[in-house]
Design a protein around this motif. Structure first.
Motif, PDB file in Angstrom:
ATOM      1  N   LEU A   7      39.968  31.454  40.789  1.00  0.00           N
ATOM      2  CA  LEU A   7      40.968  30.026  40.837  1.00  0.00           C
ATOM      3  C   LEU A   7      39.930  28.941  41.725  1.00  0.00           C
ATOM      4  O   LEU A   7      40.129  27.976  41.205  1.00  0.00           O
ATOM      5  N   LEU A  28      42.531  20.983  34.269  1.00  0.00           N
ATOM      6  CA  LEU A  28      44.111  21.217  34.743  1.00  0.00           C
ATOM      7  C   LEU A  28      44.616  22.524  34.226  1.00  0.00           C
ATOM      8  O   LEU A  28      45.276  23.193  34.754  1.00  0.00           O
ATOM      9  N   GLN A  29      44.453  22.634  32.919  1.00  0.00           N
ATOM     10  CA  GLN A  29      44.744  23.832  32.164  1.00  0.00           C
ATOM     11  C   GLN A  29      44.327  25.156  32.754  1.00  0.00           C
ATOM     12  O   GLN A  29      45.185  26.174  32.888  1.00  0.00           O
ATOM     13  N   HIS A  30      43.168  25.059  32.896  1.00  0.00           N
ATOM     14  CA  HIS A  30      42.145  26.236  33.214  1.00  0.00           C
ATOM     15  C   HIS A  30      42.714  26.607  34.689  1.00  0.00           C
ATOM     16  O   HIS A  30      43.151  27.791  34.989  1.00  0.00           O
ATOM     17  N   ILE A  31      42.773  25.555  35.582  1.00  0.00           N
ATOM     18  CA  ILE A  31      43.341  26.057  36.916  1.00  0.00           C
ATOM     19  C   ILE A  31      44.704  26.438  36.824  1.00  0.00           C
ATOM     20  O   ILE A  31      45.157  27.290  37.769  1.00  0.00           O
ATOM     21  N   SER A  32      45.507  25.807  36.035  1.00  0.00           N
ATOM     22  CA  SER A  32      46.952  26.321  36.069  1.00  0.00           C
ATOM     23  C   SER A  32      46.970  27.811  35.564  1.00  0.00           C
ATOM     24  O   SER A  32      47.775  28.526  36.190  1.00  0.00           O
ATOM     25  N   GLU A  33      46.288  28.342  34.763  1.00  0.00           N
ATOM     26  CA  GLU A  33      46.152  29.731  34.146  1.00  0.00           C
ATOM     27  C   GLU A  33      45.607  30.570  35.401  1.00  0.00           C
ATOM     28  O   GLU A  33      46.363  31.704  35.574  1.00  0.00           O
ATOM     29  N   GLU A  34      44.716  30.221  35.847  1.00  0.00           N
ATOM     30  CA  GLU A  34      44.092  30.920  36.967  1.00  0.00           C
ATOM     31  C   GLU A  34      44.963  31.047  38.142  1.00  0.00           C
ATOM     32  O   GLU A  34      44.967  32.235  38.794  1.00  0.00           O
ATOM     33  N   LEU A  35      45.785  29.874  38.492  1.00  0.00           N
ATOM     34  CA  LEU A  35      46.713  29.990  39.613  1.00  0.00           C
ATOM     35  C   LEU A  35      47.987  30.990  39.146  1.00  0.00           C
ATOM     36  O   LEU A  35      48.499  31.831  40.101  1.00  0.00           O
ATOM     37  N   GLY A  36      48.313  31.059  37.962  1.00  0.00           N
ATOM     38  CA  GLY A  36      49.249  31.835  37.434  1.00  0.00           C
ATOM     39  C   GLY A  36      48.938  33.498  37.474  1.00  0.00           C
ATOM     40  O   GLY A  36      49.679  34.234  37.945  1.00  0.00           O
TER      41      GLY A  36
END
Length: 202
Positions: free
Chosen positions: A116, A125-133
């Motif tokens: 993350l 933002l998409q990559h950040i969202s996936e890693e936060l998920g």
């Protein structure tokens, strides 16, 4: 009451009645507990759950339903609860972290957090969202291992934050000010005071 009401309506239409409902429930419980009502041996609760899922899979196959064990997890569940249910279902068929120490789960959580951090530097933002998920999903997994309800844990923290923040607001009012009148450093002092005074109530 709802079941009795539906059964009464169905009986009037000639579909089924309360006896059919009870018989179906009993048949299902007997069928899914062969270690109790049959000659199947189960050495522990994990094996009971694995057998349960196998039997349910056979039932779905006979009915030509979705064969995935995850199909029984409603899409509309709150995300934390959904993650917990999905992980639990997977664990029932043996796809789970080894029993014993939670150290591997903590290590995996650290790995997800590092990913993350890397994603946060990408401005994607998409990559950040996936890693936060991934971090949240792994946190739920850890909660499951520690026998902690993640929803209850998060709700408890929200309530704790709320109490402390309201203490800060009251402290500002006592000085005749609004909380937004203070610097971040002053607010931190209020926060630490709230932690100290409310510690026994948390």
């Amino acid at each position: 009451m709802q079941v009795v009401f539906v059964a009464s309506l169905a009986k009037e239409q000639g579909f089924f009645d309360m006896k059919d409902i009870v018989r179906t429930i009993c048949d299902k419980l007997i069928r899914r507990h062969p270690h109790v009502f049959g000659d199947v041996e189960a050495k522990d609760s994990d094996e009971v759950l694995r057998n349960w899922e196998k039997i349910k899979a056979e039932e779905r196959k006979e009915k030509h339903e979705n064969l995935s064990i995850l199909s029984g997890v409603p899409d509309g569940l709150p995300p934390l609860l959904k993650a917990n249910r999905i992980q639990g279902k997977a664990a029932h068929v043996g796809f789970d972290w080894p029993k014993g120490s939670a150290a591997p789960l903590f290590a995996k959580l650290d790995e997800e957090i590092n990913e993350l951090k890397e994603a946060a530097n990408s401005n994607d933002l998409q990559h950040i969202s996936e890693e936060l998920g991934d971090v949240l999903f792994m946190t739920v997994n850890l909660a499951r291992r520690l026998n902690v309800d993640p929803d209850a844990a998060l709700n408890g923290v929200c309530e704790k934050f709320k109490r402390r923040f309201q203490f800060m607001e009251q402290s500002a009012q006592n000085e005749g000010k609004n909380i937004s009148d203070y610097s971040l450093e002053e607010l931190d002092n209020f926060w630490n005071k709230a932690k100290e005074l409310l510690e026994n109530k948390v």
